[in-house]
Design an enzyme around this catalytic site. Structure first.
Site, PDB file in Angstrom:
ATOM      1  N   LYS A 106      54.602  28.905  34.692  1.00 27.43           N
ATOM      2  CA  LYS A 106      53.486  29.580  35.348  1.00 27.43           C
ATOM      3  C   LYS A 106      53.442  29.105  36.777  1.00 27.43           C
ATOM      4  CE  LYS A 106      50.215  32.440  33.967  1.00 27.43           C
ATOM      5  NZ  LYS A 106      50.270  33.344  32.796  1.00 27.43           N
ATOM      6  N   GLY A 218      35.502  41.159  31.024  1.00 23.22           N
ATOM      7  CA  GLY A 218      36.579  41.101  32.023  1.00 23.22           C
ATOM      8  C   GLY A 218      37.181  42.486  32.173  1.00 23.22           C
ATOM      9  N   GLY A 220      39.758  43.632  34.517  1.00 21.79           N
ATOM     10  CA  GLY A 220      40.934  43.721  35.385  1.00 21.79           C
ATOM     11  C   GLY A 220      41.974  44.585  34.687  1.00 21.79           C
ATOM     12  N   ASN A 221      43.241  44.299  34.945  1.00 21.36           N
ATOM     13  CA  ASN A 221      44.326  45.091  34.351  1.00 21.36           C
ATOM     14  C   ASN A 221      44.216  45.169  32.828  1.00 21.36           C
ATOM     15  OD1 ASN A 221      47.089  44.872  32.869  1.00 21.36           O
ATOM     16  ND2 ASN A 221      47.608  45.961  34.729  1.00 21.36           N
ATOM     17  N   ALA A 222      44.122  44.012  32.169  1.00 21.42           N
ATOM     18  CA  ALA A 222      44.119  44.007  30.695  1.00 21.42           C
ATOM     19  C   ALA A 222      42.865  44.697  30.146  1.00 21.42           C
ATOM     20  CB  ALA A 222      44.208  42.575  30.181  1.00 21.42           C
ATOM     21  N   GLY A 223      41.705  44.394  30.708  1.00 20.46           N
ATOM     22  CA  GLY A 223      40.453  44.963  30.213  1.00 20.46           C
ATOM     23  C   GLY A 223      40.406  46.476  30.373  1.00 20.46           C
TER      24      GLY A 223
HETATM   25  N1  GLU Z   1      51.148  36.867  33.181  1.00 23.35           N
HETATM   26  C1  GLU Z   1      51.437  37.448  31.902  1.00 23.35           C
HETATM   27  C2  GLU Z   1      51.095  36.476  30.783  1.00 23.35           C
HETATM   28  O1  GLU Z   1      50.276  35.592  30.924  1.00 23.35           O
HETATM   29  C3  GLU Z   1      52.854  37.978  31.820  1.00 23.35           C
HETATM   30  C4  GLU Z   1      53.932  36.981  32.053  1.00 23.35           C
HETATM   31  C5  GLU Z   1      55.306  37.599  32.226  1.00 23.35           C
HETATM   32  O2  GLU Z   1      55.430  38.808  32.106  1.00 23.35           O
HETATM   33  O3  GLU Z   1      56.248  36.848  32.501  1.00 23.35           O
HETATM   34  O4  GLU Z   1      51.569  36.603  29.697  1.00 23.35           O
END
Ligand code: GLU
Length: 416
Positions: A106, A218, A220-223
């Site tokens: 990350k 939330g 954002g994208n996921a929500g």
């Molecule tokens: N940021 C996303 C996660 O937390 C995707 C990570 C990725 O695609 O490498 O799973």
């Protein structure tokens, strides 16, 4: 990050419990308890007013025993090395639970991108890549989008990396726009993977989802994609949504096209016409079929877990539930689909993107959906069965599945 709980300590605590149940040997346990590699950088960026600002960035490569490390980049004012470490650990377990040949990483930059002009955002993205490019690579470590980063940011980063290398390297980053080697189906993949899990959970719990209700914390994208997909794929109704500024509630259901438009034009869901306002805390306590925590860490805690009345908690966010809360939810019979299973759809399609980049041939959307469904369904049932057999809550079960796979790779490599 509503409370001052250290996410990395939580991640370690969760691992410790899994290690104890798996009877993991002390050396493997010690190795999996810490990141293999971390880089902290401070890099200069010239802002639009001509002044130079210095930003702090991170990249943590947690474990690469199963393959090149993989994981998103967050641009967030509260980013710290410990949030990045926790998120990198969760990426390791995430890739293992869906059984893709990748490790976990990350990264992030401590900044508030909401205050940037598009030009400043681009310079921060490129500056960050110049600062960390030496440890990236399509066969070593591959970033992707996360909180407050998006396909355009990935495009600038991939371009910067390619310029440094002197040739095009699309596979160094995923979540790219389609014309630059992005994959079909990547933008809604996190939400879609979570929806597949909810579908499977409803089967094992014998819950009828037609006309069932959902609340989304939330937006954002996921929500936002979760809103669209619970309606389109599961026939459910979303009755409440919140974001960092507040929440909205309508027992008759909220239309996703209208709420997304409102969010994009005003910056928030609050004051959406035809809905009552609701606090974040009250939203969490609604009597709905599915609650989707879709924002940041530490939202469901030892203080408020007792008030949760949803049948299923589907964690699209990373780390929304503390260990104390996990115990309360388990005792109250609430079915939690834990984060690194529920939100693994994003990295799964990122993996498909890498595969397509590597052989420079691109798949149609239907194939992505079919392969994502296959991966998520298999992972869901592996975790569900583990929970039944070991009589533990689903998060611990997901750890048992994932940590066992990583530990096996560590052993086979002869590291311990
Ligand atoms: N940021 C996303 C996660 O937390 C995707 C990570 C990725 O695609 O490498 O799973």
């Amino acid at each position: 990050m509503t409370q001052n709980l250290n996410p990395f300590q939580i991640a370690q605590q969760q691992l410790d419990e899994a290690a104890r149940l798996l009877g993991l040997d002390p050396a493997t346990h010690a190795l999996l308890r810490e990141p293999q590699r971390e880089l902290v950088v401070n890099f200069p960026v010239r802002m639009d007013d001509g002044q130079v600002k210095v930003f702090k960035g991170y990249r943590v490569q947690y474990n690469d025993s199963r393959g090149p490390t993989k994981g998103g980049l967050r641009f967030h004012p509260e980013e710290t090395i410990d949030t990045v470490r926790a998120l990198a650990a969760w990426m390791t377990w995430k890739c293992a639970v869906v059984d893709i040949p990748l490790g976990g990483a990350k990264g992030g930059v401590t900044c508030n991108p909401k205050t940037f002009s598009p030009y400043e955002l681009e310079r921060v993205a490129r500056g960050y890549i110049r600062a960390i490019y030496k440890i990236l690579g399509e066969k070593t470590d591959v970033p992707a989008p996360d909180v407050y980063t998006n396909p355009q940011v990935m495009a600038w980063m991939m371009d910067e990396y390619s310029i440094i290398q002197g040739h095009n390297v699309p596979g160094v980053i995923t979540g790219k726009p389609l014309p630059l080697g992005g994959s079909q189906g990547r933008t809604d993949a996190t939400a879609r993977g979570g929806i597949f899990c909810v579908r499977e959970a409803a089967k094992v719990l014998d819950v009828n989802l037609e006309e069932a209700t959902a609340a989304i914390q939330g937006y954002g994208n996921a929500g936002q994609f979760a809103h669209q997909l619970v309606v389109e794929l599961l026939g459910m109704k979303v009755v409440a949504i919140s974001d960092s500024r507040g929440g909205i509630y309508n027992p008759n259901g909220l239309d996703y096209r209208a709420t997304i438009k409102h969010k994009n034009t005003t910056g928030s869901v609050v004051e959406f016409e035809g809905a009552q306002s609701i606090s974040n805390e009250d939203l969490l306590a609604l009597e709905v079929t599915v609650l989707f925590p879709s924002a940041l860490e530490n939202v469901i805690t030892g203080h408020n877990a007792i008030h949760i009345k949803a049948k299923i908690v589907a964690e699209l966010a990373n780390g929304p539930t503390t260990p104390e809360a996990d115990q309360v939810l388990y005792e109250n019979g609430i079915y939690v689909i834990p984060d690194f299973l529920c939100n693994a759809g994003g990295v799964t399609v990122s993996y498909f993107e890498q595969v397509q980049n590597a052989y420079n041939y691109y798949w149609p959307l239907e194939l992505i959906h079919e392969r994502l469904d296959f991966k998520m369904t298999a992972a869901f049932h592996a975790v569900h069965e583990m929970a039944e057999v070991k009589k533990v809550h689903n998060r611990l079960a997901a750890y048992l599945v994932a940590v066992d796979r990583v530990a096996e790779a560590v052993r086979l490599r002869g590291w311990v």
